[in-house]
Design a protein around this motif. Structure first.
Motif, mmCIF file in Angstrom:
data_model
loop_
_atom_site.group_PDB
_atom_site.id
_atom_site.type_symbol
_atom_site.label_atom_id
_atom_site.label_comp_id
_atom_site.label_asym_id
_atom_site.label_seq_id
_atom_site.Cartn_x
_atom_site.Cartn_y
_atom_site.Cartn_z
ATOM 1 N N HIS A 14 0.837 -1.207 0.000
ATOM 2 C CA HIS A 14 0.000 0.000 0.000
ATOM 3 C C HIS A 14 0.873 1.259 0.000
ATOM 4 C CE1 HIS A 14 -3.372 2.604 0.814
ATOM 5 N NE2 HIS A 14 -2.733 3.087 1.851
ATOM 6 N N ALA A 15 1.875 1.287 0.873
ATOM 7 C CA ALA A 15 2.745 2.468 0.993
ATOM 8 C C ALA A 15 3.572 2.699 -0.272
ATOM 9 C CB ALA A 15 3.670 2.321 2.198
ATOM 10 N N ALA A 16 3.938 1.619 -0.961
ATOM 11 C CA ALA A 16 4.780 1.734 -2.164
ATOM 12 C C ALA A 16 3.979 1.822 -3.457
ATOM 13 C CB ALA A 16 5.733 0.546 -2.238
ATOM 14 N N GLY A 17 2.658 1.695 -3.345
ATOM 15 C CA GLY A 17 1.825 1.722 -4.544
ATOM 16 C C GLY A 17 1.933 0.461 -5.375
ATOM 17 N N LEU A 18 2.214 -0.657 -4.713
ATOM 18 C CA LEU A 18 2.341 -1.944 -5.404
ATOM 19 C C LEU A 18 1.031 -2.726 -5.336
ATOM 20 C CD1 LEU A 18 5.814 -3.030 -3.973
ATOM 21 C CD2 LEU A 18 5.340 -2.125 -6.265
ATOM 22 N N ASN A 19 0.859 -3.628 -6.254
ATOM 23 C CA ASN A 19 -0.284 -4.532 -6.246
ATOM 24 C C ASN A 19 -0.231 -5.376 -4.974
ATOM 25 O OD1 ASN A 19 -2.121 -6.760 -6.848
ATOM 26 N ND2 ASN A 19 -1.979 -6.100 -8.974
ATOM 27 N N GLU A 20 -1.371 -5.579 -4.323
ATOM 28 C CA GLU A 20 -1.394 -6.403 -3.111
ATOM 29 C C GLU A 20 -1.091 -7.870 -3.405
ATOM 30 O OE1 GLU A 20 -4.573 -6.065 -0.316
ATOM 31 O OE2 GLU A 20 -4.524 -3.887 -0.377
ATOM 32 N N ASP A 21 -1.319 -8.300 -4.636
ATOM 33 C CA ASP A 21 -0.987 -9.670 -5.041
ATOM 34 C C ASP A 21 0.483 -9.674 -5.461
ATOM 35 O OD1 ASP A 21 -0.594 -12.138 -6.245
ATOM 36 O OD2 ASP A 21 -2.380 -12.002 -7.523
ATOM 37 N N TRP A 22 1.344 -10.244 -4.627
ATOM 38 C CA TRP A 22 2.786 -10.200 -4.864
ATOM 39 C C TRP A 22 3.177 -10.812 -6.204
ATOM 40 C CZ3 TRP A 22 5.256 -14.831 -5.466
ATOM 41 C CH2 TRP A 22 4.666 -15.965 -4.896
ATOM 42 N N GLN A 23 2.362 -11.720 -6.715
ATOM 43 C CA GLN A 23 2.686 -12.371 -7.983
ATOM 44 C C GLN A 23 2.474 -11.448 -9.175
ATOM 45 O OE1 GLN A 23 0.081 -15.752 -7.179
ATOM 46 N NE2 GLN A 23 1.897 -17.062 -7.090
ATOM 47 N N ILE A 74 10.792 -17.414 -4.297
ATOM 48 C CA ILE A 74 12.173 -17.250 -4.785
ATOM 49 C C ILE A 74 12.170 -16.871 -6.265
ATOM 50 C CG2 ILE A 74 14.327 -18.491 -5.287
ATOM 51 C CD1 ILE A 74 14.035 -17.760 -2.333
ATOM 52 N N THR A 75 11.282 -17.475 -7.041
ATOM 53 C CA THR A 75 11.175 -17.140 -8.461
ATOM 54 C C THR A 75 10.821 -15.663 -8.633
ATOM 55 O OG1 THR A 75 10.541 -19.398 -9.029
ATOM 56 C CG2 THR A 75 9.947 -17.671 -10.614
ATOM 57 N N GLN A 76 9.890 -15.178 -7.826
ATOM 58 C CA GLN A 76 9.516 -13.764 -7.897
ATOM 59 C C GLN A 76 10.681 -12.872 -7.463
ATOM 60 O OE1 GLN A 76 7.453 -12.153 -9.411
ATOM 61 N NE2 GLN A 76 6.399 -10.550 -8.274
ATOM 62 N N LEU A 77 11.371 -13.257 -6.413
ATOM 63 C CA LEU A 77 12.531 -12.489 -5.954
ATOM 64 C C LEU A 77 13.609 -12.417 -7.040
ATOM 65 C CD1 LEU A 77 12.654 -13.842 -2.327
ATOM 66 C CD2 LEU A 77 12.469 -11.417 -2.944
ATOM 67 N N ARG A 78 13.821 -13.520 -7.728
ATOM 68 C CA ARG A 78 14.831 -13.553 -8.797
ATOM 69 C C ARG A 78 14.446 -12.579 -9.922
ATOM 70 N NH1 ARG A 78 18.945 -15.973 -9.505
ATOM 71 N NH2 ARG A 78 18.680 -17.697 -8.065
ATOM 72 N N VAL A 106 3.357 -8.167 -9.173
ATOM 73 C CA VAL A 106 4.329 -7.079 -9.139
ATOM 74 C C VAL A 106 5.449 -7.348 -10.148
ATOM 75 C CG1 VAL A 106 5.992 -5.842 -7.665
ATOM 76 C CG2 VAL A 106 3.766 -6.552 -6.742
ATOM 77 N N GLN A 107 5.800 -6.295 -10.884
ATOM 78 C CA GLN A 107 6.834 -6.375 -11.904
ATOM 79 C C GLN A 107 8.046 -5.537 -11.491
ATOM 80 O OE1 GLN A 107 6.372 -8.306 -14.777
ATOM 81 N NE2 GLN A 107 4.554 -8.960 -13.642
#
Length: 157
Positions: A81-90, A132-136, A92-93
């Motif tokens: 919310h604070a960063a303006g990111l999608n709440e669904d982590w999957q 981990i895939t998302q982090l990569r 996020v780009q």
């Protein structure tokens, strides 16, 4: 257990003076008081990402993995919310935020790493692998050290 924020809390940006005083006052306090104060901070100052970090670290250190995961998910949501990111982590780009500068986006990324570690400790290999895939994808040079969790995941398989 040490309750003082480490340098990792700086991932979240500034901590208000009142929250910092509350956290510093927990040094040497009983576990029940630590948990009560930190959860209170998340309710009264949900933008204080450091409280979520301390909660999930505290609970994980005590092997209270359900509580650690819950605190991490709440911190992830607050940071999104604070960063303006999608709440669904999957969803996020890499270009959605600057994940390398201290602040909510970096805290969000670090919390993904924490969730991968918690998932690994809970035996949830598929979830840990997805994280981990998302982090990569979001941190290819691995500035936050997800490679450590990835190595543990590979060794445990």
């Amino acid at each position: 257990m040490q309750i003082y924020p480490s340098n990792r809390v700086n991932l979240s940006g500034e901590v208000s003076a009142s929250v910092r005083r509350l956290i510093e006052g927990l040094h040497g306090a009983p576990a029940e008081q630590i948990v009560a104060v930190l959860w209170s901070v998340t309710l009264t100052s949900p933008q204080s990402l450091a409280a979520y970090y301390l909660l999930y670290k505290f609970h994980a250190g005590r092997r209270e993995l359900d509580e650690a995961e819950h605190a991490a998910h709440l911190g992830l949501k607050a940071a999104a919310h604070a960063a303006g990111l999608n709440e669904d982590w999957q969803m996020v780009q890499a270009g959605d935020a600057n994940f390398h500068a201290p602040g909510p986006a970096r805290f969000w990324l670090f919390t993904l790493k924490a969730l991968a570690f918690i998932g690994l400790r809970r035996g949830e290999r598929e979830t840990a692998t997805e994280l981990i895939t998302q982090l990569r994808q979001l941190d290819p040079p691995d500035h936050l050290g997800f490679g450590v969790v990835e190595a543990l995941l590979q060794r445990s398989g």
